[in-house]
Design an enzyme around this catalytic site. Structure first.
Site, PDB file in Angstrom:
ATOM      1  N   ASP A 263       0.883  -1.177   0.000  1.00  0.00           N
ATOM      2  CA  ASP A 263       0.000   0.000   0.000  1.00  0.00           C
ATOM      3  C   ASP A 263       0.907   1.210   0.000  1.00  0.00           C
ATOM      4  OD1 ASP A 263      -1.777   2.053   0.473  1.00  0.00           O
ATOM      5  OD2 ASP A 263      -2.828   1.059   2.113  1.00  0.00           O
ATOM      6  N   HIS A 357     -12.312   6.342   1.145  1.00  0.00           N
ATOM      7  CA  HIS A 357     -12.248   7.644   1.819  1.00  0.00           C
ATOM      8  C   HIS A 357     -11.978   8.680   0.755  1.00  0.00           C
ATOM      9  CE1 HIS A 357      -7.851   7.231   1.369  1.00  0.00           C
ATOM     10  NE2 HIS A 357      -8.016   5.985   1.793  1.00  0.00           N
TER      11      HIS A 357
HETATM   12  N1  GLY Z   1      -2.972   4.106   2.756  1.00  0.00           N
HETATM   13  C1  GLY Z   1      -3.960   4.540   3.641  1.00  0.00           C
HETATM   14  C2  GLY Z   1      -5.279   4.047   3.272  1.00  0.00           C
HETATM   15  O1  GLY Z   1      -5.397   3.211   2.403  1.00  0.00           O
HETATM   16  O2  GLY Z   1      -6.267   4.494   3.762  1.00  0.00           O
HETATM   17 MN    MN Z   2      -6.796   4.375   1.208  1.00  0.00          MN
HETATM   18 MN    MN Z   3      -3.883   2.823   0.934  1.00  0.00          MN
END
Ligand code: GLY
Ligand code: MN
Ligand code: MN
Length: 440
Positions: A263, A357
């Site tokens: 990520d 988000h």
């Molecule tokens: N990398 C932070 C998230 O995915 O919310």
């Molecule tokens: Mn994210």
């Molecule tokens: Mn993320």
């Protein structure tokens, strides 16, 4: 192009945003400070990052700066910033100074930051409202109250103090939620750099390498391409580590047969990309890994397909959840109907976060998710992530072949007039594409 030229080229964009905030305030004074520098340890600072609200309105990158925006009669924009200082510039580098900052960034006035406490009470006198943000930094709150009390102390001389205090962020959050053309151009570039970084990372994966070596490939690509920093601490998590949602140690060795979850996204000129992919350390998914992967991929496709103007915020999440619930039933990890798995919350053993988000200057960007108790509607110009996952810990009483499979697939999605655009589509995510890239 030099930093100065970039700033000058964009200052009309920032001035336009200040004009918009003026309109929303109608009358009153907004005070928006940038972020303080943070000491890391003796004589050493954390890399400086400006405050996102301040930067959104100014484009001004230096610390020790405050924007004061006066709306209504005698309206004007004022920057408080550092003075030129030949001695300090010898050590720390260029500072705009008052005059150059005013000219380059299109402010009506500029003053030394050392004059802030003396001038603010004067600027607040006879103003109906103060727009600022309180509650995040006690020292800042104290200063604001001192300015207010200093104006209030003059009431017997006929000066009126602001009768209302509003949270300036409430107005700015709404503005930041709809990205303008300048923001979208930057986010597209951040997405491009980040997808290329993921491709580079995928090619570097093999058994025996350490997670931090893969992290280094990501950071190398970010910086090589001019991104200033990662937008958040990259998660490079092999095997069981992928089931720790905020794993950032990134110091384990990658084992053959495991999956690796990555990520990572860069921050470019203030804007974040946020991408997650999962790849097999040995270059080929095992049948169990493939089954779980295809389930998460299908859940993500359902979430992305649900992104369109007019859809409520929770619709992509609900769409992903139904696919995951059915998939968990099919894999024998949950029992009963989809509705029962969702209502009873049994899926939460394997999927414990939400599907997305807002994304922008902050990786978890500004903006409410509900208004008046209702999930808000998606509108063109909003950018959100779609990131379902499935995390199967060894202790969860699951068949051995599923143990320690942690998968999240995350893309950045722009709401367009006709539906959506996946800004991060160039990072491979089908089983075939990932395996082909790793083979190559
Ligand atoms: N990398 C932070 C998230 O995915 O919310
Ligand atoms: Mn994210
Ligand atoms: Mn993320």
């Amino acid at each position: 192009m030099s930093d100065l030229q970039i700033a000058a080229g964009n200052s009309a964009v920032y001035a336009g945003r200040r004009a918009r905030l003026d309109q929303l305030m109608q009358r009153g004074v907004a005070v928006v400070p940038t972020a303080p520098e943070q000491a890391r340890n003796r004589d050493s600072q954390y890399p400086y990052r400006y405050d996102s609200y301040f930067y959104y309105l100014t484009g001004f990158p230096e610390p020790e700066a405050v924007l004061v925006l006066i709306a209504g009669d005698n309206g004007r924009s004022i920057l408080f910033c550092r003075d030129k200082d030949v001695e300090r510039e010898t050590w720390d580098g260029f500072r705009y100074g008052l005059e150059r900052a005013r000219e380059e960034f299109h402010f009506d006035e500029s003053h030394s930051i050392s004059e802030l406490d003396a001038l603010l009470p004067k600027l607040l006198a006879d103003q109906p409202a103060l727009y600022c943000h309180l509650g995040s930094d006690g020292r800042w709150d104290e200063r604001v109250l001192k300015w207010l009390n200093s104006v209030r102390a003059q009431v017997r001389t006929g000066v009126a103090a602001p009768a209302a205090i509003h949270d300036v962020r409430a107005l700015l959050d709404e503005m930041r939620l709809i990205k303008d053309a300048h923001e979208l151009a930057t986010m597209r570039r951040a997405a491009q750099i980040s997808t290329d970084a993921h491709r580079r990372a995928m090619r570097a994966v093999k058994p025996g390498r350490a997670e931090y070596e893969i992290e280094a490939e990501l950071l190398h690509e970010f910086r090589r391409r001019g991104a200033q920093a990662p937008a958040y601490t990259p998660i490079v998590a092999g095997g069981a580590n992928a089931c720790v949602l905020h794993y950032v140690r990134n110091d384990a060795v990658l084992n053959a047969g495991d999956l690796l979850l990555v990520d990572a996204g860069c921050e470019l000129d203030g804007y974040a990309a946020d991408i997650t992919r999962a790849y097999p350390v040995s270059g080929r998914f095992t049948p169990a890994q493939r089954d779980v992967y295809q389930m998460v991929l299908a859940a993500q496709a359902a979430a992305i397909a649900a992104v369109r103007p007019g859809a409520a915020w929770n619709v992509p999440h609900d769409a992903a959840l139904r696919v995951l619930a059915q998939g968990l039933i099919d894999l024998g990890m949950c029992e009963g109907s989809v509705d029962k798995v969702i209502e009873g919350g049994d899926y939460k053993r394997f999927y414990m976060h939400r599907t997305g988000h807002w994304l922008g200057l902050d990786v978890h960007d500004a903006g409410d998710y509900k208004r008046d108790g209702q999930w808000r509607e998606l509108k063109p110009g909003m950018v959100l992530t779609a990131e379902p996952g499935c995390y199967i810990r060894a202790g969860d009483g699951v068949p051995q072949q599923f143990a320690n499979i942690g998968i999240r697939i995350e893309d950045d999605v722009l709401v367009t007039a006709s539906g959506h655009e996946v800004l991060t589509h160039a990072a491979p995510k089908t089983v075939e594409d990932i395996e082909a890239l790793m083979r190559g």
